[in-house]
Design an enzyme around this catalytic site. Structure first.
Site, PDB file in Angstrom:
ATOM      1  CG  HIS A  34      39.069  37.136  46.378  1.00 41.94           C
ATOM      2  ND1 HIS A  34      38.356  38.203  46.158  1.00 41.94           N
ATOM      3  CD2 HIS A  34      38.408  36.420  45.785  1.00 41.94           C
ATOM      4  CE1 HIS A  34      38.379  38.406  45.140  1.00 41.94           C
ATOM      5  NE2 HIS A  34      38.695  36.693  44.199  1.00 41.94           N
ATOM      6  CD  GLU A  35      37.770  42.906  52.263  1.00 42.40           C
ATOM      7  OE1 GLU A  35      36.848  43.627  51.697  1.00 42.40           O
ATOM      8  OE2 GLU A  35      37.566  42.257  53.593  1.00 42.40           O
ATOM      9  CG  HIS A  37      34.302  36.598  45.957  1.00 48.47           C
ATOM     10  ND1 HIS A  37      35.313  35.745  46.175  1.00 48.47           N
ATOM     11  CD2 HIS A  37      34.340  36.529  44.751  1.00 48.47           C
ATOM     12  CE1 HIS A  37      35.839  34.675  45.424  1.00 48.47           C
ATOM     13  NE2 HIS A  37      34.959  35.255  44.401  1.00 48.47           N
ATOM     14  CD  GLN A  61      32.695  29.033  35.122  1.00 45.68           C
ATOM     15  OE1 GLN A  61      31.233  29.279  34.939  1.00 45.68           O
ATOM     16  NE2 GLN A  61      34.070  30.038  35.568  1.00 45.68           N
ATOM     17  N   GLY A 146      32.492  41.219  39.062  1.00 43.08           N
ATOM     18  CA  GLY A 146      33.703  42.342  38.941  1.00 43.08           C
ATOM     19  C   GLY A 146      34.355  43.022  37.489  1.00 43.08           C
ATOM     20  CD  GLN A 147      37.028  47.844  34.967  1.00 40.72           C
ATOM     21  OE1 GLN A 147      36.317  48.857  35.261  1.00 40.72           O
ATOM     22  NE2 GLN A 147      38.425  47.084  34.419  1.00 40.72           N
ATOM     23  CB  VAL A 175      38.865  44.741  45.083  1.00 38.36           C
ATOM     24  CG1 VAL A 175      39.774  44.637  46.582  1.00 38.36           C
ATOM     25  CG2 VAL A 175      37.270  45.069  44.933  1.00 38.36           C
ATOM     26  CB  SER A 184      42.598  35.732  41.990  1.00 41.11           C
ATOM     27  OG  SER A 184      42.275  34.488  41.309  1.00 41.11           O
TER      28      SER A 184
HETATM   29  P1  AMP Z   1      34.961  33.983  41.215  1.00 40.64           P
HETATM   30  O1  AMP Z   1      33.831  33.642  42.160  1.00 40.64           O
HETATM   31  O2  AMP Z   1      36.211  34.346  40.309  1.00 40.64           O
HETATM   32  O3  AMP Z   1      33.961  33.310  40.042  1.00 40.64           O
HETATM   33  O4  AMP Z   1      34.126  35.384  40.875  1.00 40.64           O
HETATM   34  C1  AMP Z   1      33.028  36.139  41.276  1.00 40.64           C
HETATM   35  C2  AMP Z   1      32.637  37.395  40.738  1.00 40.64           C
HETATM   36  O5  AMP Z   1      33.711  37.806  41.742  1.00 40.64           O
HETATM   37  C3  AMP Z   1      33.024  37.877  39.346  1.00 40.64           C
HETATM   38  O6  AMP Z   1      32.311  39.006  38.750  1.00 40.64           O
HETATM   39  C4  AMP Z   1      34.750  38.211  39.888  1.00 40.64           C
HETATM   40  O7  AMP Z   1      34.800  39.293  38.629  1.00 40.64           O
HETATM   41  C5  AMP Z   1      34.765  38.918  41.157  1.00 40.64           C
HETATM   42  N1  AMP Z   1      35.785  39.328  41.205  1.00 40.64           N
HETATM   43  C6  AMP Z   1      36.815  38.363  41.674  1.00 40.64           C
HETATM   44  N2  AMP Z   1      37.734  38.636  42.050  1.00 40.64           N
HETATM   45  C7  AMP Z   1      37.910  40.014  42.174  1.00 40.64           C
HETATM   46  C8  AMP Z   1      38.083  41.054  42.350  1.00 40.64           C
HETATM   47  N3  AMP Z   1      39.252  41.310  42.981  1.00 40.64           N
HETATM   48  N4  AMP Z   1      37.906  42.351  41.960  1.00 40.64           N
HETATM   49  C9  AMP Z   1      36.185  42.435  42.108  1.00 40.64           C
HETATM   50  N5  AMP Z   1      35.484  41.543  41.696  1.00 40.64           N
HETATM   51  C10 AMP Z   1      36.403  40.793  41.880  1.00 40.64           C
END
Ligand code: AMP
Length: 284
Positions: A34-35, A37, A61, A146-147, A175, A184
């Site tokens: 998504h945006e 990522h 995990q 991402g934070q 984002v 998410s």
């Molecule tokens: P994930 O696929 O959920 O494991 O996320 C992969 C990376 O994308 C991680 O570093 C997350 O923190 C980041 N990420 C996920 N959602 C967001 C968001 N809404 N805004 C910024 N970064 C994100």
């Protein structure tokens, strides 16, 4: 864009990039892009010669009662979203990453036990282990997180220091959807009503920021107000709301100059996390 599934193939390519002095930017993900990522991938594109994105839903995990099996996947869409932005999409199989005899884990003590670590016991050991493996495969110069997953970023920063990875960690802002819900992959699980209710997380964080701006600095008081606020939504159930030190992740009683407010809330059966940095005026 080159799609690679084998560790040995990617590692060889990465070594080649290194020899040619090309910088590698790396964005690890679990896919269903998504945006949020894409903001990381775009930043990596700007700052590096080569951009590598991984998509791997990391079984290690997830707890036994968590959503590994149903975690959303859409490889076709992920490929089309990443194609214009990245050079290599790394999609290893479970067998590649965790062969039968696999037995080494990276555990970041202390930091992994706070916040989400309380309800997701081995989660961060799974995260640190897969990230450690990915760093060794991709050999990045810059890595982008991402934070949104604040605790994860703090843990990875610790691991990078402790294990002497020669790379830079960049943590980028959350984002959000138009109404404030943090993007998410799991948002797709929300029903229409739950999606509406889910905005309560962002509203709670915002109201905490207002409280602090109005000089309310007592953590227990702020947390109680947020708990009451969130519990008004029928579909919402608080897992935790905590105000912690940004670096140690330990709870703090009073908001000083800066503190992290982090929360995890079930909306229906979907566990959502969000956070914000609280900044108090007139504090050292
Ligand atoms: P994930 O696929 O959920 O494991 O996320 C992969 C990376 O994308 C991680 O570093 C997350 O923190 C980041 N990420 C996920 N959602 C967001 C968001 N809404 N805004 C910024 N970064 C994100």
């Amino acid at each position: 864009m080159n799609i690679i599934k084998k560790i040995s193939v990617l590692q060889k390519l990465a070594l080649g990039f290194k020899q040619k002095r090309k910088t590698i930017g790396f964005v690890p993900t679990m896919g269903f892009l998504h945006e949020g990522h894409l903001s990381l991938i775009r930043k990596a594109r700007k700052e590096n010669d080569i951009v590598i994105v991984s998509i791997f839903v990391n079984p290690v995990q997830f707890g036994p009662n968590e959503d590994f099996k149903i975690y959303p996947r859409n490889i076709k869409k992920d490929i089309s979203l990443s194609r214009p932005l990245c050079d290599i999409l790394f999609m290893p199989s479970r067998e590649q990453m965790y062969p039968k005899e696999f037995s080494t884990f990276a555990r970041v003590k202390g930091l992994s036990d706070h916040l989400c670590g309380c309800s997701r016991k081995n989660h961060f050991t799974g995260v640190a282990t897969v990230v450690c493996k990915l760093f060794n495969i991709v050999l990045p110069d810059n890595v982008y997180f991402g934070q949104k997953d604040f605790q994860q970023a703090v843990i990875i920063a610790r691991m990078i220091k402790d294990l002497n990875f020669a790379l830079h960690l960049k943590v980028l802002p959350i984002v959000r959807e138009k109404d404030g819900l943090a993007m998410s992959s799991r948002n797709v699980f929300l029903s229409r009503q739950e999606r509406k209710d889910a905005v309560v997380l962002f509203q709670a964080l915002k109201s905490a920021q207002r409280l602090v701006a109005n000089n309310v600095k007592d953590s227990a008081k702020i947390i109680k107000m947020l708990q009451d606020f969130i519990s008004h939504k029928e579909s919402a159930r608080v897992d935790y709301i905590k105000i912690v030190d940004k670096t140690t992740l330990e709870s703090i009683k009073r908001v000083g100059k800066e503190a992290l407010l982090a929360l995890a809330v079930y909306v229906g059966n979907v566990r959502l996390i969000d956070n914000v940095v609280l900044k108090a005026k007139n504090e050292k």
